[in-house]
Design a protein around this motif. Structure first.
Motif, mmCIF file in Angstrom:
data_model
loop_
_atom_site.group_PDB
_atom_site.id
_atom_site.type_symbol
_atom_site.label_atom_id
_atom_site.label_comp_id
_atom_site.label_asym_id
_atom_site.label_seq_id
_atom_site.Cartn_x
_atom_site.Cartn_y
_atom_site.Cartn_z
ATOM 1 N N ALA A 142 20.681 -14.247 -45.168
ATOM 2 C CA ALA A 142 20.547 -15.701 -45.262
ATOM 3 C C ALA A 142 19.818 -16.098 -46.541
ATOM 4 O O ALA A 142 20.179 -17.088 -47.193
ATOM 5 N N GLU A 143 18.794 -15.330 -46.929
ATOM 6 C CA GLU A 143 18.073 -15.632 -48.165
ATOM 7 C C GLU A 143 18.939 -15.356 -49.385
ATOM 8 O O GLU A 143 18.920 -16.106 -50.352
ATOM 9 N N ALA A 144 19.709 -14.280 -49.327
ATOM 10 C CA ALA A 144 20.542 -13.914 -50.477
ATOM 11 C C ALA A 144 21.673 -14.904 -50.694
ATOM 12 O O ALA A 144 22.011 -15.233 -51.841
ATOM 13 N N LEU A 145 22.260 -15.402 -49.602
ATOM 14 C CA LEU A 145 23.446 -16.253 -49.714
ATOM 15 C C LEU A 145 23.135 -17.744 -49.666
ATOM 16 O O LEU A 145 23.953 -18.558 -50.092
ATOM 17 N N GLY A 146 21.986 -18.116 -49.103
ATOM 18 C CA GLY A 146 21.631 -19.528 -49.029
ATOM 19 C C GLY A 146 22.653 -20.326 -48.243
ATOM 20 O O GLY A 146 23.062 -19.936 -47.151
ATOM 21 N N ARG A 147 23.109 -21.444 -48.811
ATOM 22 C CA ARG A 147 24.072 -22.290 -48.113
ATOM 23 C C ARG A 147 25.471 -21.675 -48.091
ATOM 24 O O ARG A 147 26.374 -22.216 -47.446
ATOM 25 N N ASN A 148 25.655 -20.539 -48.760
ATOM 26 C CA ASN A 148 26.932 -19.817 -48.701
ATOM 27 C C ASN A 148 26.945 -18.758 -47.611
ATOM 28 O O ASN A 148 27.887 -17.969 -47.534
ATOM 29 N N PHE A 149 25.919 -18.745 -46.773
ATOM 30 C CA PHE A 149 25.844 -17.743 -45.703
ATOM 31 C C PHE A 149 27.100 -17.772 -44.834
ATOM 32 O O PHE A 149 27.579 -16.737 -44.387
ATOM 33 N N GLY A 150 27.656 -18.959 -44.611
ATOM 34 C CA GLY A 150 28.832 -19.089 -43.757
ATOM 35 C C GLY A 150 30.075 -18.422 -44.311
ATOM 36 O O GLY A 150 31.054 -18.232 -43.582
ATOM 37 N N THR A 151 30.060 -18.064 -45.588
ATOM 38 C CA THR A 151 31.215 -17.366 -46.161
ATOM 39 C C THR A 151 31.176 -15.873 -45.861
ATOM 40 O O THR A 151 32.206 -15.202 -45.923
ATOM 41 N N ARG A 152 29.967 -15.347 -45.549
ATOM 42 C CA ARG A 152 29.818 -13.931 -45.201
ATOM 43 C C ARG A 152 28.700 -13.788 -44.167
ATOM 44 O O ARG A 152 27.643 -13.218 -44.449
ATOM 45 N N PRO A 153 28.898 -14.323 -42.961
ATOM 46 C CA PRO A 153 27.823 -14.324 -41.962
ATOM 47 C C PRO A 153 27.416 -12.915 -41.540
ATOM 48 O O PRO A 153 28.266 -12.039 -41.375
ATOM 49 N N VAL A 154 26.124 -12.724 -41.382
ATOM 50 C CA VAL A 154 25.574 -11.434 -40.945
ATOM 51 C C VAL A 154 24.659 -11.695 -39.761
ATOM 52 O O VAL A 154 23.613 -12.340 -39.900
ATOM 53 N N CYS A 155 25.072 -11.207 -38.590
ATOM 54 C CA CYS A 155 24.299 -11.422 -37.370
ATOM 55 C C CYS A 155 24.124 -10.089 -36.647
ATOM 56 O O CYS A 155 24.179 -9.028 -37.270
ATOM 57 N N ALA A 156 23.916 -10.140 -35.337
ATOM 58 C CA ALA A 156 23.691 -8.926 -34.548
ATOM 59 C C ALA A 156 24.650 -8.864 -33.376
ATOM 60 O O ALA A 156 24.302 -8.394 -32.298
ATOM 61 N N GLY A 157 25.875 -9.344 -33.568
ATOM 62 C CA GLY A 157 26.869 -9.322 -32.511
ATOM 63 C C GLY A 157 27.678 -8.041 -32.499
ATOM 64 O O GLY A 157 27.487 -7.154 -33.340
ATOM 65 N N PRO A 158 28.629 -7.930 -31.572
ATOM 66 C CA PRO A 158 29.412 -6.698 -31.431
ATOM 67 C C PRO A 158 30.405 -6.451 -32.552
ATOM 68 O O PRO A 158 30.886 -5.332 -32.731
ATOM 69 N N PHE A 159 30.735 -7.486 -33.329
ATOM 70 C CA PHE A 159 31.703 -7.346 -34.416
ATOM 71 C C PHE A 159 31.098 -7.885 -35.707
ATOM 72 O O PHE A 159 30.360 -8.865 -35.684
#
Length: 504
Positions: free
Chosen positions: A166-183
């Motif tokens: 989130a810090e690296a991408l800022g408002r572009n986070f939605g283009t490459r989301p990184v979470c903790a889900g199964p996929f």
């Protein structure tokens, strides 16, 4: 030599079988629309929540009985009515390999609350602070007791994002989301596909049997069904009610129907920019006339085979907070015409309605167009791609907007963000200080019966007196899928959870 050849042949056969098995676990899902941004802080669309169900786990979830159950949280307890202690699961990793810990939870909740443009702010606005107690424990302090707060953490406000990403991408986070889900997110081609693939280090890996999911936006229900019937899809998020008999006749397909938590509605632009400066936007009598010209049950029969439930409120009949004696008014053209005369408007009064560009909603718009014409309205229809229509509504570029909300288990999730003058999804900018007070009071009230009485007062003022929005009907979740797919549980929130899904 012969033995080596046989071994090589067996290995090749084994590899081919393994490859075929892996390919067999690639699920293709047809969506009603293309989601908006894949950032849980900034997102608004229901179809986006379906994709998030694969990539972004939440602190809590709900089950088929609408009970709140832990997901990334291992447990929780209220230390007092304003202080919530949450214990985080151990050994959870984000898709970038970083550990999901209490600091990540603090970061994500703070981001949801404070990021510019956040649509989660209105959901968790009761939160005062988040304290990291230890690597697996957070303490959330609220400004006041909240009956709704925990339920808000069962959806996007409870999704935990990787702070590093989130810090690296800022408002572009939605283009490459990184979470903790199964996929983990692989790629997105706008209006074409979203691809995710299995994350091997998922904390609940034993529940995941699919290797890849491809989400394909197909606005036309007939085309979605044709793709399902041909085998180009294994699942469709929804089909229209008039397609249900065809699915039931096909022994290669299965159908699952549940009552939805949400609603279909018409939002009025009352105070959002220059386009609110119309007789409809400025005079409740004109809005009342518009509503009285509409026959909800007739639309339900014509477009939806009578499967949906006409309503006048945002809380579904299955909820204990549904006000049973607050029902839609019957169509009354005589009264509608009289109200227009009282308002002093010249008829036919031209009104524009923005409609998501789906065949069934276009048909709904055409039926409403014919109905309100009889009362003295000249309704013009403006069909738009769904995510674009949301953006237009947010900036006030609409007069009326035919839009649905998928719904939440707690009534606050269906009301506060849309009716409160500071609600982030109050696109029409409706404002009434008394309604604000009652909505805030309903959040604080812990007694269910008293809370229900508060909502009854809100409906009377915001819906019947001020005509802030028209609630049309509660929909059904009608999910169709291949008979090869097993493990699907149709929960009333309409999400497609990948846990347990398997292609046979």
């Amino acid at each position: 030599m012969i033995r080596r050849t046989l071994l090589a042949a067996c290995a090749a056969l084994g590899l081919a079988a393994a490859t075929a098995e892996a390919q067999a676990q690639n699920l293709r899902i047809g969506l009603r629309e293309d989601p908006d941004i894949l950032d849980p802080t900034l997102a608004r669309t229901f179809v986006g929540r379906i994709v998030f169900a694969a990539i972004c786990d939440k602190l809590f979830d709900i089950n088929e009985r609408l009970e709140i159950v832990p997901q990334l949280a291992e447990s929780h307890r209220w230390e007092d009515p304003r202080t919530l202690l949450i214990t985080i699961r151990p050994d959870v990793r984000f898709h970038d390999g970083n550990v999901m810990d209490a600091e990540a939870v603090r970061y994500s909740l703070d981001r949801h609350l404070n990021m510019q443009g956040s649509f989660r702010r209105g959901e968790i606005g009761a939160m005062e602070s988040v304290e990291v107690v230890d690597p697996r424990t957070v303490r959330i302090r609220l400004r006041a007791p909240s009956a709704a707060f925990l339920s808000q953490l069962t959806d996007r406000a409870g999704m935990i994002v990787s702070p590093a990403a989130a810090e690296a991408l800022g408002r572009n986070f939605g283009t490459r989301p990184v979470c903790a889900g199964p996929f983990r997110f692989v790629e997105r081609v706008a209006q074409d596909r979203i691809v995710v693939e299995r994350f091997p280090e998922y904390w609940n890996a034993q529940a995941i049997h699919l290797n890849r999911i491809t989400y394909l936006p197909i606005p036309d229900s007939t085309v979605r069904l044709a793709n399902l019937q041909s085998g180009a899809l294994e699942m469709v998020q929804t089909i229209d009610p008039d397609d249900v008999p065809a699915v039931r006749r096909n022994n290669r397909l299965r159908i699952s129907v549940s009552d939805e938590l949400g609603y279909q509605s018409i939002t009025y632009n009352i105070g959002n920019g220059p386009r609110a400066q119309t007789p409809l936007g400025q005079d409740a009598r004109v809005r009342a006339a518009f509503e009285l010209a509409i026959d909800r049950e007739a639309i339900n029969r014509v477009v939806y085979e009578g499967m949906f439930t006409p309503t006048a409120q945002p809380v579904a009949p299955g909820s204990p907070f549904h006000i049973r004696d607050f029902r839609p008014e019957p169509r009354n053209l005589e009264r509608a015409r009289a109200l227009l005369r009282e308002a002093g408007v010249t008829t036919p009064l031209r009104v524009e309605m923005t409609i998501p560009n789906n065949p069934d909603l276009r048909q709904v718009g055409e039926v409403i167009q014919a109905m309100v014409r009889e009362a003295g309205f000249d309704l013009r229809l403006n069909a738009m791609e769904f995510a674009s229509s949301l953006q237009a509504a947010q900036r006030g570029d609409f007069e009326t907007y035919l839009v649905a909300w998928s719904g939440r288990a707690d009534p606050d999730g269906n009301t506060h963000s849309f009716m409160h003058s500071r609600g982030p999804q109050n696109d029409g900018r409706y404002s009434n200080p008394e309604v604000d007070r009652l909505l805030d009071a309903a959040r604080l009230e812990l007694d269910p019966e008293k809370r229900r009485e508060l909502y009854a007062q809100i409906w009377q003022i915001a819906i019947r007196q001020d005509r802030s929005r028209i609630y049309l009907w509660h929909r059904k979740n009608i999910v169709a899928h291949s008979a090869r797919l097993s493990g699907f549980v149709n929960i009333p929130d309409g999400l497609i959870r990948p846990q347990g899904l398997r292609l046979n």
